[in-house]
Enzyme design. Structure first.
Site, PDB file in Angstrom:
ATOM      1  CG  ASP A 161      12.268 -12.209 -75.967  1.00 29.16           C
ATOM      2  OD1 ASP A 161      12.960 -12.788 -76.828  1.00 29.16           O
ATOM      3  OD2 ASP A 161      12.553 -11.093 -75.524  1.00 29.16           O
ATOM      4  CG  ASP A 196      24.141  -9.855 -80.361  1.00 28.19           C
ATOM      5  OD1 ASP A 196      25.047  -9.239 -79.753  1.00 28.19           O
ATOM      6  OD2 ASP A 196      23.022  -9.370 -80.577  1.00 28.19           O
ATOM      7  CG  ASP A 256      17.033 -13.913 -77.529  1.00 33.53           C
ATOM      8  OD1 ASP A 256      18.032 -14.649 -77.377  1.00 33.53           O
ATOM      9  OD2 ASP A 256      17.099 -12.673 -77.618  1.00 33.53           O
ATOM     10  CG  ASP A 307      24.525 -14.204 -65.046  1.00 30.69           C
ATOM     11  OD1 ASP A 307      24.252 -14.523 -66.218  1.00 30.69           O
ATOM     12  OD2 ASP A 307      24.107 -13.160 -64.505  1.00 30.69           O
ATOM     13  CB  SER A 308      29.250 -15.264 -68.632  1.00 31.11           C
ATOM     14  OG  SER A 308      29.764 -14.826 -69.878  1.00 31.11           O
TER      15      SER A 308
END
Ligand SMILES: *[C@@H]1O[C@H](CO)[C@@H](O)[C@H](O)[C@H]1NC(C)=O
Length: 330
Positions: free
Chosen positions: A162, A258, A160, A139-140
């Site tokens: 959302d 990001d 994303d 999980d990264s």
């Protein structure tokens, strides 16, 4: 006297007639304006339609260019299956979409039913679109920029789960990206600037600032990968060529992947990103950026990455790309 009277009467009558005419004349003039205006509106509308049709069939000058084949969506998700379904069923309707890649970092693989539902949704909307889960065991945050093997198209739209952008906004961004395929083209601009008071000697100290700073100054130096197009080559460079220390820092701090991507693209291209105007619909609750200390942590990342890159690669700009059909005066 009689003559005079009739002359006067004549005169009065003409004035009266003139008055009567001017009233309707005004109305007629107004009507003419209205009709002309409507006609212009309809005509321009018709030409918009023609524009639309010609762009959806994508007349490419170079038929071998993989740009013309469209773009891949790279969607980052975490245990929000209803948002994922909503996003995917929306983007599957967008013209130019080639494939959807879901970055999966949960400990358990996607359930059989989720897999079936998503494939069914895409199949129903556009059967040519491919849907794939990119399953990760660790999980990264770096997972979202893993290289996609055998990708037929060059353009990647990273988004994303959302936020939803209308297909027209995505298409505008894709068009802009095709004109500048080596830079990032996106909807969420952010600004990094030098803080003179904290800079020492020739070593600049940078501060990261949020949306209001972009709004106030009209200047930005990054577009966030929560909604941006970039060339697929940057996935390979991020995973294989960027210093491992940067990726380790990101895994440990669970933040700033990001920013690292923006640094990387700017370091390779030497060019500023491009901000595209688009409608944003936020469908999830507010994420990480609403947590306390967000700006401080992002500022720390920026200064750390400047040290790792041996200088500040980001280039600031104030260009904003908009759809000219949506503006009246230019
Ligand atoms: C930035 O670009 C330079 C010149 O192309 C290159 O030598 C360097 O390795 C890049 N830095 C990073 C951190 O990728």
């Amino acid at each position: 006297m009689v003559m005079r009277g009739s002359l006067l009467n004549n005169h009065r009558r003409t004035v009266q007639r003139l008055r009567q005419m001017i009233g309707p004349l005004k109305i007629k003039l107004l009507l003419c304006f209205c009709i002309a205006f409507t006609a212009i509106l309809l005509l321009t509308r018709a030409s918009f339609k023609i524009d639309d049709d010609s762009t959806t069939t994508t007349p490419s000058l170079d038929p071998n260019s993989s740009h013309s084949k469209g773009y891949a969506i790279l969607i980052n998700t975490w245990k929000r299956y209803d948002l994922l379904k909503q996003s995917i069923s929306h983007y599957a309707t967008c013209p130019g979409l080639h494939s959807i890649h879901i970055v999966w970092s949960e400990p358990d693989p996607p359930s059989h039913s989720l897999d079936k539902i998503l494939h069914h949704l895409v199949q129903k909307k556009n059967s040519r679109v491919e849907l794939k889960f990119d399953i990760n065991h660790e999980d990264s945050l770096n997972n979202r920029f893993k290289e996609i093997k055998d990708l037929d198209v060059d353009a990647v739209f990273s988004v994303d789960d959302d936020v939803i952008f209308p297909c027209s906004s995505v298409k505008l961004a894709f068009d802009v990206w095709q004109s500048a395929p080596h830079t990032m083209v996106g909807f969420v601009p952010r600004k990094v600037s030098v803080d003179q008071s904290q800079s020492q000697g020739n070593k600049d100290y940078y501060i990261y600032s949020g949306w209001w700073s972009v709004w106030w100054t009209g200047t930005y130096s990054m577009v966030l990968s929560k909604a941006a197009f970039f060339h697929k080559k940057y996935l390979r460079i991020y995973t294989n060529e960027m210093p491992a220390s940067i990726r380790q820092f990101i895994t440990k701090n669970r933040n700033c992947e990001d920013i690292a991507m923006s640094f990387l693209v700017a370091n390779v291209s030497g060019a500023p990103p491009i901000w595209v105007k688009g409608k944003i619909y936020e469908i999830g609750s507010t994420g990480i950026s609403s947590l306390g200390g967000h700006i401080e942590r992002r500022t720390e990342c920026v200064n750390r990455f400047v040290a790792e890159f041996g200088g500040m690669p980001l280039v600031s700009t104030s260009v904003k790309a908009i759809d000219s059909r949506g503006v009246w005066f230019w």
